[in-house]
Design a protein around this motif. Structure first.
Motif, PDB file in Angstrom:
ATOM      1  N   VAL A  22       6.065   4.520 -30.503  1.00 30.12           N
ATOM      2  CA  VAL A  22       5.500   3.387 -29.766  1.00 30.12           C
ATOM      3  C   VAL A  22       4.403   3.842 -28.786  1.00 30.12           C
ATOM      4  O   VAL A  22       3.326   3.253 -28.721  1.00 30.12           O
ATOM      5  CB  VAL A  22       6.610   2.621 -29.009  1.00 30.12           C
ATOM      6  CG1 VAL A  22       6.016   1.568 -28.088  1.00 30.12           C
ATOM      7  CG2 VAL A  22       7.562   1.972 -30.008  1.00 30.12           C
ATOM      8  N   ALA A  23       4.694   4.880 -28.053  1.00 30.86           N
ATOM      9  CA  ALA A  23       3.757   5.279 -26.996  1.00 30.86           C
ATOM     10  C   ALA A  23       2.501   5.950 -27.545  1.00 30.86           C
ATOM     11  O   ALA A  23       1.454   5.921 -26.898  1.00 30.86           O
ATOM     12  CB  ALA A  23       4.449   6.201 -26.003  1.00 30.86           C
ATOM     13  N   GLY A  24       2.625   6.567 -28.721  1.00 27.72           N
ATOM     14  CA  GLY A  24       1.451   7.142 -29.356  1.00 27.72           C
ATOM     15  C   GLY A  24       0.833   8.307 -28.606  1.00 27.72           C
ATOM     16  O   GLY A  24       1.491   8.954 -27.801  1.00 27.72           O
ATOM     17  N   GLU A  25      -0.428   8.522 -28.864  1.00 26.98           N
ATOM     18  CA  GLU A  25      -1.086   9.739 -28.380  1.00 26.98           C
ATOM     19  C   GLU A  25      -1.215   9.830 -26.862  1.00 26.98           C
ATOM     20  O   GLU A  25      -1.126  10.901 -26.301  1.00 26.98           O
ATOM     21  CB  GLU A  25      -2.477   9.858 -28.997  1.00 26.98           C
ATOM     22  CG  GLU A  25      -2.449  10.499 -30.366  1.00 26.98           C
ATOM     23  CD  GLU A  25      -2.986   9.588 -31.433  1.00 26.98           C
ATOM     24  OE1 GLU A  25      -3.680   8.622 -31.072  1.00 26.98           O
ATOM     25  OE2 GLU A  25      -2.701   9.823 -32.613  1.00 26.98           O
ATOM     26  N   ARG A  26      -1.442   8.708 -26.214  1.00 24.83           N
ATOM     27  CA  ARG A  26      -1.672   8.715 -24.765  1.00 24.83           C
ATOM     28  C   ARG A  26      -0.545   9.446 -24.042  1.00 24.83           C
ATOM     29  O   ARG A  26      -0.763  10.302 -23.205  1.00 24.83           O
ATOM     30  CB  ARG A  26      -1.732   7.266 -24.281  1.00 24.83           C
ATOM     31  CG  ARG A  26      -2.395   7.076 -22.957  1.00 24.83           C
ATOM     32  CD  ARG A  26      -2.452   5.609 -22.629  1.00 24.83           C
ATOM     33  NE  ARG A  26      -1.292   4.896 -23.182  1.00 24.83           N
ATOM     34  CZ  ARG A  26      -0.918   3.698 -22.780  1.00 24.83           C
ATOM     35  NH1 ARG A  26      -1.612   3.076 -21.857  1.00 24.83           N
ATOM     36  NH2 ARG A  26       0.109   3.098 -23.313  1.00 24.83           N
ATOM     37  N   PHE A  27       0.680   9.088 -24.431  1.00 26.20           N
ATOM     38  CA  PHE A  27       1.885   9.657 -23.842  1.00 26.20           C
ATOM     39  C   PHE A  27       2.000  11.147 -24.178  1.00 26.20           C
ATOM     40  O   PHE A  27       2.358  11.964 -23.337  1.00 26.20           O
ATOM     41  CB  PHE A  27       3.060   8.862 -24.406  1.00 26.20           C
ATOM     42  CG  PHE A  27       4.410   9.286 -23.956  1.00 26.20           C
ATOM     43  CD1 PHE A  27       4.794   9.119 -22.642  1.00 26.20           C
ATOM     44  CD2 PHE A  27       5.312   9.832 -24.855  1.00 26.20           C
ATOM     45  CE1 PHE A  27       6.048   9.492 -22.224  1.00 26.20           C
ATOM     46  CE2 PHE A  27       6.578  10.214 -24.446  1.00 26.20           C
ATOM     47  CZ  PHE A  27       6.943  10.042 -23.125  1.00 26.20           C
ATOM     48  N   ALA A  28       1.683  11.496 -25.418  1.00 21.84           N
ATOM     49  CA  ALA A  28       1.879  12.865 -25.886  1.00 21.84           C
ATOM     50  C   ALA A  28       0.920  13.851 -25.234  1.00 21.84           C
ATOM     51  O   ALA A  28       1.282  14.985 -24.957  1.00 21.84           O
ATOM     52  CB  ALA A  28       1.730  12.924 -27.396  1.00 21.84           C
ATOM     53  N   ASP A  29      -0.324  13.394 -24.970  1.00 23.20           N
ATOM     54  CA  ASP A  29      -1.320  14.296 -24.405  1.00 23.20           C
ATOM     55  C   ASP A  29      -0.858  14.943 -23.110  1.00 23.20           C
ATOM     56  O   ASP A  29      -1.012  16.136 -22.906  1.00 23.20           O
ATOM     57  CB  ASP A  29      -2.636  13.537 -24.146  1.00 23.20           C
ATOM     58  CG  ASP A  29      -3.476  13.466 -25.408  1.00 23.20           C
ATOM     59  OD1 ASP A  29      -3.023  14.061 -26.418  1.00 23.20           O
ATOM     60  OD2 ASP A  29      -4.537  12.841 -25.393  1.00 23.20           O
ATOM     61  N   ARG A  30      -0.283  14.115 -22.239  1.00 23.26           N
ATOM     62  CA  ARG A  30       0.125  14.618 -20.934  1.00 23.26           C
ATOM     63  C   ARG A  30       1.302  15.581 -21.055  1.00 23.26           C
ATOM     64  O   ARG A  30       1.385  16.559 -20.339  1.00 23.26           O
ATOM     65  CB  ARG A  30       0.484  13.439 -20.031  1.00 23.26           C
ATOM     66  CG  ARG A  30       0.104  13.674 -18.597  1.00 23.26           C
ATOM     67  CD  ARG A  30       0.244  12.398 -17.777  1.00 23.26           C
ATOM     68  NE  ARG A  30      -0.610  11.318 -18.260  1.00 23.26           N
ATOM     69  CZ  ARG A  30      -0.420  10.029 -17.941  1.00 23.26           C
ATOM     70  NH1 ARG A  30       0.600   9.684 -17.198  1.00 23.26           N
ATOM     71  NH2 ARG A  30      -1.243   9.110 -18.381  1.00 23.26           N
ATOM     72  N   ALA A  32       2.153  17.285 -23.786  1.00 25.24           N
ATOM     73  CA  ALA A  32       1.969  18.289 -24.846  1.00 25.24           C
ATOM     74  C   ALA A  32       2.234  19.734 -24.412  1.00 25.24           C
ATOM     75  O   ALA A  32       2.909  20.462 -25.141  1.00 25.24           O
ATOM     76  CB  ALA A  32       0.587  18.148 -25.464  1.00 25.24           C
ATOM     77  N   PRO A  33       1.725  20.187 -23.229  1.00 25.34           N
ATOM     78  CA  PRO A  33       1.972  21.589 -22.863  1.00 25.34           C
ATOM     79  C   PRO A  33       3.460  21.904 -22.726  1.00 25.34           C
ATOM     80  O   PRO A  33       3.896  23.000 -23.065  1.00 25.34           O
ATOM     81  CB  PRO A  33       1.268  21.728 -21.506  1.00 25.34           C
ATOM     82  CG  PRO A  33       0.301  20.600 -21.438  1.00 25.34           C
ATOM     83  CD  PRO A  33       0.885  19.491 -22.251  1.00 25.34           C
TER      84      PRO A  33
ATOM     85  N   LEU B  62      18.561  16.774 -24.669  1.00 20.73           N
ATOM     86  CA  LEU B  62      17.382  17.561 -24.305  1.00 20.73           C
ATOM     87  C   LEU B  62      16.735  18.120 -25.570  1.00 20.73           C
ATOM     88  O   LEU B  62      15.507  18.150 -25.702  1.00 20.73           O
ATOM     89  CB  LEU B  62      17.794  18.689 -23.358  1.00 20.73           C
ATOM     90  CG  LEU B  62      16.636  19.364 -22.629  1.00 20.73           C
ATOM     91  CD1 LEU B  62      15.932  18.371 -21.720  1.00 20.73           C
ATOM     92  CD2 LEU B  62      17.128  20.542 -21.830  1.00 20.73           C
ATOM     93  N   LEU B  63      17.578  18.554 -26.515  1.00 22.35           N
ATOM     94  CA  LEU B  63      17.044  19.055 -27.779  1.00 22.35           C
ATOM     95  C   LEU B  63      16.377  17.944 -28.573  1.00 22.35           C
ATOM     96  O   LEU B  63      15.397  18.170 -29.285  1.00 22.35           O
ATOM     97  CB  LEU B  63      18.175  19.669 -28.611  1.00 22.35           C
ATOM     98  CG  LEU B  63      18.552  21.089 -28.216  1.00 22.35           C
ATOM     99  CD1 LEU B  63      19.911  21.444 -28.769  1.00 22.35           C
ATOM    100  CD2 LEU B  63      17.507  22.059 -28.710  1.00 22.35           C
ATOM    101  N   ALA B  64      16.920  16.717 -28.447  1.00 25.96           N
ATOM    102  CA  ALA B  64      16.368  15.589 -29.192  1.00 25.96           C
ATOM    103  C   ALA B  64      15.039  15.121 -28.606  1.00 25.96           C
ATOM    104  O   ALA B  64      14.258  14.451 -29.285  1.00 25.96           O
ATOM    105  CB  ALA B  64      17.372  14.434 -29.212  1.00 25.96           C
ATOM    106  N   ALA B  65      14.783  15.490 -27.354  1.00 23.09           N
ATOM    107  CA  ALA B  65      13.577  14.998 -26.659  1.00 23.09           C
ATOM    108  C   ALA B  65      12.297  15.384 -27.380  1.00 23.09           C
ATOM    109  O   ALA B  65      11.313  14.640 -27.345  1.00 23.09           O
ATOM    110  CB  ALA B  65      13.557  15.521 -25.227  1.00 23.09           C
ATOM    111  N   ARG B  66      12.305  16.532 -28.049  1.00 28.04           N
ATOM    112  CA  ARG B  66      11.066  16.963 -28.708  1.00 28.04           C
ATOM    113  C   ARG B  66      10.657  16.001 -29.815  1.00 28.04           C
ATOM    114  O   ARG B  66       9.479  15.929 -30.178  1.00 28.04           O
ATOM    115  CB  ARG B  66      11.182  18.386 -29.240  1.00 28.04           C
ATOM    116  CG  ARG B  66      12.076  18.522 -30.451  1.00 28.04           C
ATOM    117  CD  ARG B  66      12.101  19.955 -30.948  1.00 28.04           C
ATOM    118  NE  ARG B  66      12.870  20.071 -32.170  1.00 28.04           N
ATOM    119  CZ  ARG B  66      14.191  20.070 -32.236  1.00 28.04           C
ATOM    120  NH1 ARG B  66      14.914  19.944 -31.130  1.00 28.04           N
ATOM    121  NH2 ARG B  66      14.811  20.182 -33.382  1.00 28.04           N
ATOM    122  N   ASN B  67      11.614  15.242 -30.353  1.00 26.02           N
ATOM    123  CA  ASN B  67      11.275  14.288 -31.412  1.00 26.02           C
ATOM    124  C   ASN B  67      10.292  13.226 -30.932  1.00 26.02           C
ATOM    125  O   ASN B  67       9.567  12.640 -31.728  1.00 26.02           O
ATOM    126  CB  ASN B  67      12.539  13.625 -31.961  1.00 26.02           C
ATOM    127  CG  ASN B  67      13.342  14.572 -32.842  1.00 26.02           C
ATOM    128  OD1 ASN B  67      12.770  15.437 -33.491  1.00 26.02           O
ATOM    129  ND2 ASN B  67      14.649  14.421 -32.843  1.00 26.02           N
TER     130      ASN B  67
END
Lengths: 98, 211
Positions: A22-30, A32-33, B62-67
């Motif tokens: 649902v949140a898509g890329e916007r959420f993942a970018d922050r 990601a590290p 916590l392990l599931a969070a990466r999904n």
């Protein structure tokens, strides 16, 4: 095991998956590290825990030798199925001999 | 091949679930509804080690969070109606993401995602059923080396994550934290604490970028 824990675990795991969709890329970018490195931290801790822990105590036994053999197979680029079977076979063999 | 590996590690998961006191219905329900191998294994190993259920669920989640991070990675595959996306979300795993992101063509990626997802789900559940049945028959699962299967599988899953220096630093510190924490903290907590290793790992990654 209670069904409550099962429902909480399943709902939580699905919530994480759905949040990503649902949140898509916007959420993942922050994040990601952090998430890029999280599997490295958690997987290695899991390997250590499952290889040497027996409840709260540390034990060195056939299991560790088997896991080491499986790891060697992985390093030698064996497929995962082969590595798992090597680990099981070596563990069983060491237990049989010891 | 990947699906076969999932079927194979479904066996020790089922055996462990059985020895942790789960019923067949509970073990299978976890495989279908949680459908996250590492979380399930972390959960049942903490429970069978006599750990606190809350710590077990915490570590597993916590392990599931990466999904959550896999959603954006496979977003081209997940296009479609809300229902299809909601169903697809359940199939997000390390394996389906890896297979889908390895395809260049979006149609191939979609096929790879669904094929891998369905194959893994069926073999994982079949392995679980076989494992629980096996757990009822075997007097001593240890004699068959079943306890070595899952850590070995995780060594294989760990390998792509230690390709970078930051990944290796994170993995080593995570392992060290787990070793120190195992005798000192309740079962399940060491894996939660190991997540702190991401901090030094990020510092290494940042330093590499600034050079």
């Amino acid at each position: 095991m209670s069904w409550t824990a099962l429902v909480v675990l399943s709902a939580g795991a699905y919530a994480f998956k759905l949040a990503g969709v649902v949140a898509g890329e916007r959420f993942a970018d922050r994040l990601a590290p952090v998430t890029a490195l999280l599997p490295a931290a958690l997987f290695s801790a899991l390997v250590v825990t499952m290889a040497v822990a027996d409840g709260p105590s540390l034990v060195v036994d056939a299991r560790l030798i088997g896991v080491a053999a499986g790891a060697l197979a992985v390093v030698r680029r064996a497929p995962m199925v082969v590595a798992i079977m090597v680990a099981m076979a070596v563990t069983a063999l060491v237990r049989l001999v010891a | 091949m990947l699906a076969a590996a999932c079927g194979l590690i479904g066996l020790p998961y089922g055996v462990l679930a059985d020895s942790a006191g789960l019923t067949m219905a509970q073990a299978v329900a976890l495989s279908v509804f949680t459908f996250a191998g590492s979380s399930q294994f972390a959960y049942v190993s903490v429970i069978s080690g006599g750990g606190n259920p809350a710590a077990a669920v915490g570590g597993a989640l916590l392990l599931a969070a990466r999904n959550a991070l896999y959603g954006p990675v496979v977003s081209p595959v997940l296009r479609g109606g809300a229902f299809r996306r909601a169903v697809a979300a359940q199939f997000l795993t390390d394996e389906t993401t890896a297979m889908a992101s390895a395809q260049d063509d979006p149609t191939d990626a979609r096929d790879a995602f669904w094929f891998t997802g369905l194959a893994i789900m069926s073999l994982w559940v079949a392995g679980t059923v076989a494992g629980v049945l096996l757990g009822g028959i075997l007097d001593d699962p240890g004699a068959w080396g079943l306890d070595a299967a899952f850590p070995a599988a995780f060594v294989a899953l760990l390998v792509p994550h230690v390709a970078t220096r930051a990944g290796r630093v994170t993995a080593l510190i995570g392992a060290a934290i787990a070793l120190v924490a195992i005798p000192a903290t309740p079962v399940g907590v060491p894996i939660l604490l190991a997540a702190l290793a991401v901090g030094p790992g990020m510092a290494v990654a940042a330093r590499r970028r600034s050079l």
